[in-house]
Scaffold this active site. Structure first.
Site, PDB file in Angstrom:
ATOM      1  N   HIS A  40       0.846  -1.190   0.000  1.00  0.00           N
ATOM      2  CA  HIS A  40       0.000   0.000   0.000  1.00  0.00           C
ATOM      3  C   HIS A  40       0.877   1.233   0.000  1.00  0.00           C
ATOM      4  O   HIS A  40       1.945   1.226   0.619  1.00  0.00           O
ATOM      5  CB  HIS A  40      -0.902   0.014   1.241  1.00  0.00           C
ATOM      6  N   ASP A  56      -8.031  -5.365   0.144  1.00  0.00           N
ATOM      7  CA  ASP A  56      -8.549  -6.218  -0.934  1.00  0.00           C
ATOM      8  C   ASP A  56      -8.165  -7.681  -0.795  1.00  0.00           C
ATOM      9  O   ASP A  56      -8.655  -8.524  -1.545  1.00  0.00           O
ATOM     10  CB  ASP A  56      -8.023  -5.706  -2.294  1.00  0.00           C
TER      11      ASP A  56
HETATM   12  N1  CMC Z   1       4.102  -7.451  -4.860  1.00  0.00           N
HETATM   13  C1  CMC Z   1       5.451  -7.412  -5.017  1.00  0.00           C
HETATM   14  N2  CMC Z   1       6.197  -6.313  -4.820  1.00  0.00           N
HETATM   15  C2  CMC Z   1       5.574  -5.201  -4.442  1.00  0.00           C
HETATM   16  C3  CMC Z   1       4.174  -5.159  -4.250  1.00  0.00           C
HETATM   17  C4  CMC Z   1       3.442  -6.342  -4.476  1.00  0.00           C
HETATM   18  N3  CMC Z   1       2.101  -6.359  -4.321  1.00  0.00           N
HETATM   19  N4  CMC Z   1       3.816  -3.910  -3.887  1.00  0.00           N
HETATM   20  C5  CMC Z   1       4.954  -3.192  -3.847  1.00  0.00           C
HETATM   21  N5  CMC Z   1       6.010  -3.971  -4.181  1.00  0.00           N
HETATM   22  C6  CMC Z   1       7.429  -3.574  -4.187  1.00  0.00           C
HETATM   23  C7  CMC Z   1       7.769  -2.777  -5.438  1.00  0.00           C
HETATM   24  O1  CMC Z   1       8.226  -3.606  -6.473  1.00  0.00           O
HETATM   25  C8  CMC Z   1       8.844  -1.854  -4.918  1.00  0.00           C
HETATM   26  O2  CMC Z   1      10.035  -2.602  -4.805  1.00  0.00           O
HETATM   27  P1  CMC Z   1      11.466  -1.888  -5.128  1.00  0.00           P
HETATM   28  O3  CMC Z   1      11.640  -0.867  -4.045  1.00  0.00           O
HETATM   29  O4  CMC Z   1      12.451  -3.005  -5.089  1.00  0.00           O
HETATM   30  O5  CMC Z   1      11.336  -1.285  -6.496  1.00  0.00           O
HETATM   31  C9  CMC Z   1       8.411  -1.552  -3.476  1.00  0.00           C
HETATM   32  O6  CMC Z   1       7.624  -2.681  -3.090  1.00  0.00           O
HETATM   33  C10 CMC Z   1       7.565  -0.291  -3.353  1.00  0.00           C
HETATM   34  O7  CMC Z   1       6.465  -0.393  -4.251  1.00  0.00           O
HETATM   35  P2  CMC Z   1       5.900   0.811  -5.106  1.00  0.00           P
HETATM   36  O8  CMC Z   1       5.254   0.259  -6.320  1.00  0.00           O
HETATM   37  O9  CMC Z   1       6.952   1.858  -5.261  1.00  0.00           O
HETATM   38  O10 CMC Z   1       4.817   1.365  -4.083  1.00  0.00           O
HETATM   39  P3  CMC Z   1       3.603   2.267  -4.453  1.00  0.00           P
HETATM   40  O11 CMC Z   1       3.285   3.010  -3.227  1.00  0.00           O
HETATM   41  O12 CMC Z   1       3.878   3.061  -5.686  1.00  0.00           O
HETATM   42  O13 CMC Z   1       2.452   1.215  -4.832  1.00  0.00           O
HETATM   43  C11 CMC Z   1       0.616  -0.273  -4.637  1.00  0.00           C
HETATM   44  C12 CMC Z   1       1.440   0.826  -3.942  1.00  0.00           C
HETATM   45  C13 CMC Z   1      -0.628  -0.548  -3.795  1.00  0.00           C
HETATM   46  C14 CMC Z   1       0.175   0.214  -6.018  1.00  0.00           C
HETATM   47  C15 CMC Z   1       1.477  -1.545  -4.748  1.00  0.00           C
HETATM   48  O14 CMC Z   1       1.835  -2.013  -3.459  1.00  0.00           O
HETATM   49  C16 CMC Z   1       0.793  -2.668  -5.535  1.00  0.00           C
HETATM   50  O15 CMC Z   1       0.887  -2.692  -6.763  1.00  0.00           O
HETATM   51  N6  CMC Z   1       0.087  -3.593  -4.839  1.00  0.00           N
HETATM   52  C17 CMC Z   1      -0.697  -4.618  -5.525  1.00  0.00           C
HETATM   53  C18 CMC Z   1      -2.026  -4.043  -5.976  1.00  0.00           C
HETATM   54  C19 CMC Z   1      -2.988  -3.859  -4.829  1.00  0.00           C
HETATM   55  O16 CMC Z   1      -3.174  -4.737  -3.998  1.00  0.00           O
HETATM   56  N7  CMC Z   1      -3.651  -2.699  -4.811  1.00  0.00           N
HETATM   57  C20 CMC Z   1      -4.702  -2.413  -3.811  1.00  0.00           C
HETATM   58  C21 CMC Z   1      -4.270  -1.337  -2.863  1.00  0.00           C
HETATM   59  S1  CMC Z   1      -5.428  -1.251  -1.447  1.00  0.00           S
HETATM   60  C22 CMC Z   1      -6.915  -0.713  -2.127  1.00  0.00           C
HETATM   61  C23 CMC Z   1      -6.862   0.733  -2.393  1.00  0.00           C
HETATM   62  O17 CMC Z   1      -7.124   1.520  -1.464  1.00  0.00           O
HETATM   63  O18 CMC Z   1      -6.557   1.101  -3.535  1.00  0.00           O
END
Ligand code: CMC
Length: 428
Positions: A307, A364
Site C-alpha cells: 500500500h 482487498d
Molecule cells: N508485490 C510485489 N512487490 C511489491 C508489491 C506487491 N504487491 N507492492 C509493492 N512492491 C514492491 C515494489 O516492487 C517496490 O520494490 P522496489 O523498491 O524493489 O522497487 C516496493 O515494493 C515499493 O512499491 P511501489 O510500487 O513503489 O509502491 P507504491 O506506493 O507506488 O504502490 C501499490 C502501492 C498498492 C500500487 C502496490 O503495493 C501494488 O501494486 N500492490 C498490488 C495491488 C494492490 O493490492 N492494490 C490495492 C491497494 S489497497 C486498495 C486501495 O485503497 O486502492
C-alpha cells in the site's frame, strides 16, 4: 518548533510556512514557491505531496491507524450502520435520532431509477465488465437530472443530488448484476433498510421467495463501512480534481469509479481471487508465486499486498480477515482459496523482500473471499468497492467545493526538444 522551513535555492533563501495537522503531521506550504523563486516541485505519483488539508479521514500508515471524523475504523465497523457512516463522512458528525430518521427516509424514497436507464443495457455487448457499465450509468444520471449541471447549486439542490446518488447506487449495482445474468431486475423495496434492500434486489429471483440472511446483512454492512473512505487515494483525488473544474457531481463520481477500476487500486479485489485461483490450479504452491512477485523481470505482483500509505498491517484487512473466518463458518462455506490466502500471507510476511519493503495484506486481500461466499461473481467485486466508497467520494468532493478550492492544475518540468525549425521528414 520553527514555524517555517528554509529553502536555499540557487543562492536565494526562502522561508516557507509550515502547516501542522491536528495529529501533528507537518506539511510545508509551498504555495508561494513559484512566485518567489520561479521553481516548482516535482513529485511523480504525489508520494510526498499533500494535495489539500482535510478534516474527513486520518490515516497513520506507520501505526496502522484509520479514523473517520475522529472515530476509529474498528469502532465504526463494530457499532455503526453504513448509513450512519455515510452521514458522518458527508456531514462531519454522527446523526442525532431525528437527523438519522430524516436521512434514512430521504434515501429510502429516492431508490428508484428512471425506467429509461434500462435501455442503456441494450447497447452493451453481453459480458461487458460491470465497472465500465457503472461508470456510464452514474454519468448518465446527469441526463435524467439536468439541474445537476448547474455548477453552483444551492444547498438544497446539492443535498438532493447527494441523496439521489446514495439512494440509486445500490439499485444500479443490483441492476448490473441482474442484467449480466440476463435476469429481470428486482425493484427496490423502500420498507427495507439500505443493505437489506440492496441484497434483496441482488439475490432475489422473480420466480422465488427470498429471505434476507442477517449474516449477509451484517457482513455487507461491515464491508461497506470498511471501504467508505480512505483520504486522498487515487479515486478520491480524481473526484476532487474533476470537481475542481466544477463538473457536475455525477460526472465526478463516474470519474472516481473509472480510477477505482484499475488493478493497482480497487480493481485489486477481483485480481486477488483470480490470483488465488491461479495458484490453486497450479497446485497450490504459494512459494512459487512469492518468487514470481520478487522477480524484477516478472511483471507479476502479489495482488492485495502493499500500500502507498500503510507500512504496517492495513487495519481494514485485519478486520476483514477476522470476519472472513467468522462469516464462512456461519454460512457453512469451505473455500479452499482461503487456506491458500493464509498460506500466501504467512509465507510473504516471513520473507525478507516483503519485510524490508513493509508489504502487508491490504483491504482487498480477504474481501473477495467473503463476497464470493455470499454469491457475488468476481466481476462485481470492484463494483461493491465503489458502492462502499461512494460516501467518501461525496465527502471529499463536498469539502473541496465548500472550501472553494481552485481548479486542480499541476505544473511540469518540460524535458522535450528545445525550439527547432520545421523540415519535412516524410515524402509527400
Ligand atoms: N508485490 C510485489 N512487490 C511489491 C508489491 C506487491 N504487491 N507492492 C509493492 N512492491 C514492491 C515494489 O516492487 C517496490 O520494490 P522496489 O523498491 O524493489 O522497487 C516496493 O515494493 C515499493 O512499491 P511501489 O510500487 O513503489 O509502491 P507504491 O506506493 O507506488 O504502490 C501499490 C502501492 C498498492 C500500487 C502496490 O503495493 C501494488 O501494486 N500492490 C498490488 C495491488 C494492490 O493490492 N492494490 C490495492 C491497494 S489497497 C486498495 C486501495 O485503497 O486502492
Amino acid at each position: 518548533m520553527s514555524e517555517t522551513a528554509r529553502l536555499s535555492l540557487q543562492g536565494k533563501e526562502v522561508d516557507l510556512p509550515l502547516i501542522i495537522g491536528s495529529e501533528n503531521e507537518v506539511g510545508i506550504d509551498i504555495s508561494s514557491l513559484r512566485s518567489e523563486t520561479g521553481a516548482v516541485t516535482v513529485d511523480v505519483g504525489y508520494k510526498n505531496t499533500g494535495s489539500t488539508t482535510s478534516s474527513i479521514t486520518y490515516l497513520d500508515g506507520e501505526a496502522g491507524i484509520l479514523r473517520h471524523r475522529g472515530y476509529s475504523i474498528e469502532d465504526l465497523a463494530e457499532n455503526a450502520t453504513f448509513m450512519e457512516v455515510a452521514y458522518l463522512l458527508i456531514n462531519g458528525e454522527l446523526p442525532t435520532q431525528q437527523e438519522y430518521e430524516d436521512w434514512d427516509y430521504q434515501i429510502r424514497h429516492h431508490t428508484l431509477v428512471n425506467e429509461d436507464m434500462e435501455n442503456i443495457f441494450k447497447a452493451w455487448p453481453t459480458g461487458s465488465h460491470p465497472m465500465g457499465q457503472l461508470t456510464a450509468m452514474i454519468s448518465s444520471l446527469s441526463s435524467f437530472y439536468p439541474e445537476s449541471l448547474n455548477p453552483n447549486p444551492n444547498e438544497e439542490d446539492q443535498h438532493r443530488t447527494i441523496r439521489r446518488l446514495i439512494a440509486k447506487m445500490p439499485t444500479i449495482v443490483a441492476m448490473l448484476h441482474k442484467k449480466n445474468l440476463g435476469h429481470p431486475i428486482i425493484y427496490p423495496k423502500n420498507k427495507l433498510d439500505y443493505v437489506s434492500n440492496f441484497l434483496n434486489m441482488t439475490f432475489k429471483n422473480v420466480t422465488e421467495d427470498y429471505e434476507i440472511d442477517p449474516i449477509f446483512v451484517e457482513a455487507m454492512n461491515k464491508l461497506l463501512i470498511l471501504h467508505a473512505d480512505h483520504e486522498q487515494n487515487c479515486s478520491a483525488s480524481t473526484v476532487r480534481i474533476v470537481g475542481s473544474a466544477h463538473s457536475n457531481l455525477y460526472a465526478c463520481i463516474a470519474a472516481g469509479i473509472a480510477a477505482l477500476w484499475g488493478p493497482l487500486h480497487g480493481g485489486a479485489n477481483q485480481k486477488v481471487i483470480e490470483m488465488l485461483e491461479a495458484i490453486r490450479e497450479d497446485g497450490g504452491d504459494a512459494r512459487k508465486f512469492i518468487a514470481k512477485a520478487k522477480d524484477k523481470n516478472d511483471p507479476f505482483r502479489l495482488m492485495g499486498f502493499g500500500h502507498r500509505v500503510y507500512k504496517n498491517y492495513d487495519p481494514r484487512a485485519l478486520i476483514i480477515k477476522k470476519s472472513c473466518d467468522d462469516i464462512l463458518n456461519k454460512l457453512g462455506v469451505k473455500d479452499p482459496v482461503l487456506d491458500i490466502a493464509k498460506q500466501l500471507e504467512e509465507t510473504a510476511l516471513a520473507d525478507d523482500y516483503f519485510v524490508e519493503r513493509k508489504l502487508f495484506p491490504n483491504v482487498d486481500f480477504y474481501s473477495g473471499i467473503i463476497y464470493r461466499a455470499m454469491g457475488f461473481p468476481v466481476e462485481m467485486f470492484t463494483v461493491l468497492f465503489a458502492l462502499g466508497r461512494l460516501p467518501g467520494w461525496i465527502a471529499q468532493w463536498k469539502e473541496m467545493r465548500d472550501q472553494n478550492q481552485p481548479i486542480g492544475r499541476p505544473r511540469q518540468i518540460y524535458t522535450g526538444h528545445v525550439k527547432r525549425d520545421w523540415t519535412a521528414r516524410a515524402l509527400r
